[in-house]
Design an enzyme around this catalytic site. Structure first.
Site, PDB file in Angstrom:
ATOM      1  N   ASP A 153      38.670  41.329  37.032  1.00 26.84           N
ATOM      2  CA  ASP A 153      37.344  41.813  36.699  1.00 26.84           C
ATOM      3  C   ASP A 153      36.839  41.308  35.351  1.00 26.84           C
ATOM      4  O   ASP A 153      35.645  41.001  35.214  1.00 26.84           O
ATOM      5  CB  ASP A 153      37.285  43.342  36.758  1.00 26.84           C
ATOM      6  CG  ASP A 153      38.415  44.025  35.996  1.00 26.84           C
ATOM      7  OD1 ASP A 153      39.199  43.335  35.317  1.00 26.84           O
ATOM      8  OD2 ASP A 153      38.514  45.263  36.093  1.00 26.84           O
ATOM      9  N   MET A 172      42.790  44.512  37.684  1.00 22.95           N
ATOM     10  CA  MET A 172      43.934  43.625  37.502  1.00 22.95           C
ATOM     11  C   MET A 172      45.265  44.385  37.575  1.00 22.95           C
ATOM     12  O   MET A 172      45.303  45.609  37.576  1.00 22.95           O
ATOM     13  CB  MET A 172      43.819  42.902  36.167  1.00 22.95           C
ATOM     14  CG  MET A 172      42.595  42.005  36.058  1.00 22.95           C
ATOM     15  SD  MET A 172      42.401  41.251  34.423  1.00 22.95           S
ATOM     16  CE  MET A 172      43.843  40.175  34.364  1.00 22.95           C
TER      17      MET A 172
END
Length: 490
Positions: free
Chosen positions: A237, A80
């Protein structure tokens, strides 16, 4: 068949599952390097991400050609917050500034000065990891490059662009940028303006369960796939990992022990945290949000101790056994990469307290496990302070193989931890599940089911008082480190 692609900081993993969600095959790329040219910097060239995807899909074509050819949809998951800035020709202008880059503490203050309503819009305070403050840094220190920025994409969405030509993102990953109104699940004009950006520079937003486009025909031909393969919105994720474990209901959560440590709890309404550096983000599932707190160093702390002792990390943990004993008198502060949550401190670093002549390898290893457990307890306390109930968690990640470590965490949290049966659950699997929903239009609850449980770790009530006391001493030690400015001397 459905394909899940997960872009990590250290590599790409791609998996194929069938219509019954059984694992068919997987492929991993070569490991990635992270560039750290200055203190606190962390960058990667986006080209290595695409190379990693090509490696994994070339590998699946070699090992499972028929199954790859039968894939109907692709789901994307990824690290991210990374700021991947593109020019007018969609070429990266510079290496991507990653999630664990900590150069932007000053820009966090500046962004909130520019937009005082920031916390009410995004439900949290800005921290150095988020995407928006990276663009403020570029504006200040690389202004000529900043002027050329046509598009900003998160890491996995750069892969989407390469796969399909679409500039799109999902709401879960994008809500970590600090450019989204998390309640409205849309870009915030106020926060974009405060960053001297506009909506035209942002990708189009989709739910993680929606299709965003189709694979490029030339790539479909390369891998023997249908040109009708759709690509799902996917997620960051952690959100995809939650989809992999079926954590989408109110109060359901995970504690992940990987390179970093993550506490994740799902909720049906956004629950802001104005005082703590914990995140309230959109989930990959419509009408769902989650709180998340990240400890930058978890299993990496144990690896550091093992390297220091010239030992194997797995052997050290095995030698400790599985039964919880009294807390170690050695206190380990696990902030080897700084502290992100629940207190943002980019300059603090790790420390060891209470060393003596009798301190041996086992005591050092136990202290490392304990220090990470204490850091996670600090996150749990912050969650609870915002009104989030944590009653039971799934334990995932490589560290969940240690019952001793889980027992420490269960005792400190005062809750039961459940360990899933399958070791294959993860972000790539969650991304493949989202691909299945994007293709079929199925109800997410019917696809994102909970895993079978292998074992349950209960808190050791007989040691709760001792661990609470040791945790208090650990928090006092952190206060001493901050007072002395340990990180500032590095």
């Amino acid at each position: 068949m459905f394909l899940g692609i997960d872009l990590g900081t250290s590599g790409v993993k791609s998996v194929i599952i069938d219509d019954n969600q059984a694992f068919i095959g997987e492929s991993t790329s070569k490991s990635f390097d992270v560039s750290r040219p200055h203190f606190g910097w962390s960058e990667q060239d986006p080209a290595i991400w695409w190379d990693g995807v090509c490696q994994t899909l070339d590998g699946l074509k070699a090992s499972h050609p028929k199954e790859l050819a039968a894939v109907k949809a692709i789901g994307l998951s990824g690290q991210m917050y990374g700021a991947t800035v593109l020019d007018a020709a969609d070429k990266p202008l510079r290496p991507s500034i990653l999630w664990n880059d900590t150069r932007t503490e000053k820009q966090c203050v500046e962004l909130e000065r520019r937009e005082p309503k920031l916390r009410s819009i995004v439900g949290r305070k800005p921290t150095p990891g988020v995407t928006a403050v990276k663009l403020l840094w570029l504006e200040e220190f690389e202004p000529e490059l900043f002027a050329k920025v046509k598009t900003v994409l998160l890491p996995k969405d750069y892969l989407r662009l390469m796969l399909s030509g679409d500039k799109a993102s999902d709401m879960a990953d994008s809500s970590g940028t600090i450019w989204m109104d998390i309640s409205k699940r849309d870009w915030s004009a106020e926060l974009l303006n405060a960053s001297h950006m506009d909506k035209a520079q942002m990708p189009k937003l989709y739910e993680g369960t929606e299709a965003t486009g189709r694979i490029r025909p030339e790539l479909a031909a390369r891998w023997g796939m249908s040109p009708n393969v759709v690509i799902a919105g996917g997620g960051g994720d952690n959100a995809c990992g939650a989809c992999g474990t079926g954590v989408i209901g109110e109060g359901e959560g995970t504690v992940s022990l990987g390179t970093s440590g993550v506490l994740f709890v799902s909720m049906k309404t956004p629950r802001p945290s104005y005082e703590y550096a914990i995140e309230t983000l959109c989930h990959s599932v419509p009408g769902t949000w989650h709180q998340m707190s990240v400890i930058l160093s978890a299993t990496s702390c144990l690896n550091w101790v093992a390297k220091l002792l010239k030992r194997n990390a797995a052997e050290l943990v095995t030698e400790l056994g599985t039964a919880l004993t009294a807390p170690s008198s050695v206190l380990f502060v696990p902030f080897l990469d700084g502290s992100w949550s629940p207190h943002s401190d980019t300059e603090i670093r790790g420390a060891l307290f209470g060393l003596q002549h009798s301190t041996d390898d086992a005591e050092m290893a136990r202290a490392a496990l304990q220090g990470v457990a204490f850091a996670l307890r600090e996150c749990a306390d912050a969650f609870r302070a915002t009104g989030t109930s944590i009653d039971r968690l799934l334990a995932i990640g490589g560290g969940s193989r240690s019952d001793l470590w889980l027992s420490m965490i269960a005792t400190l949290f005062g809750i039961e931890l459940r360990v899933p049966e399958s070791s294959e659950l993860g972000a790539a699997f969650g991304a493949a599940r989202l691909a299945m929903i994007a293709h079929s239009g199925a109800n997410p609850a019917d696809v994102l089911t909970r895993p079978k449980i292998n074992r349950t770790i209960a808190p050791n009530t007989g040691l709760s008082v001792a661990y609470d006391q040791s945790y208090s001493e650990w928090r006092h030690a952190i206060a001493q480190i901050r007072m002395r400015g340990v990180g500032k001397t590095l």
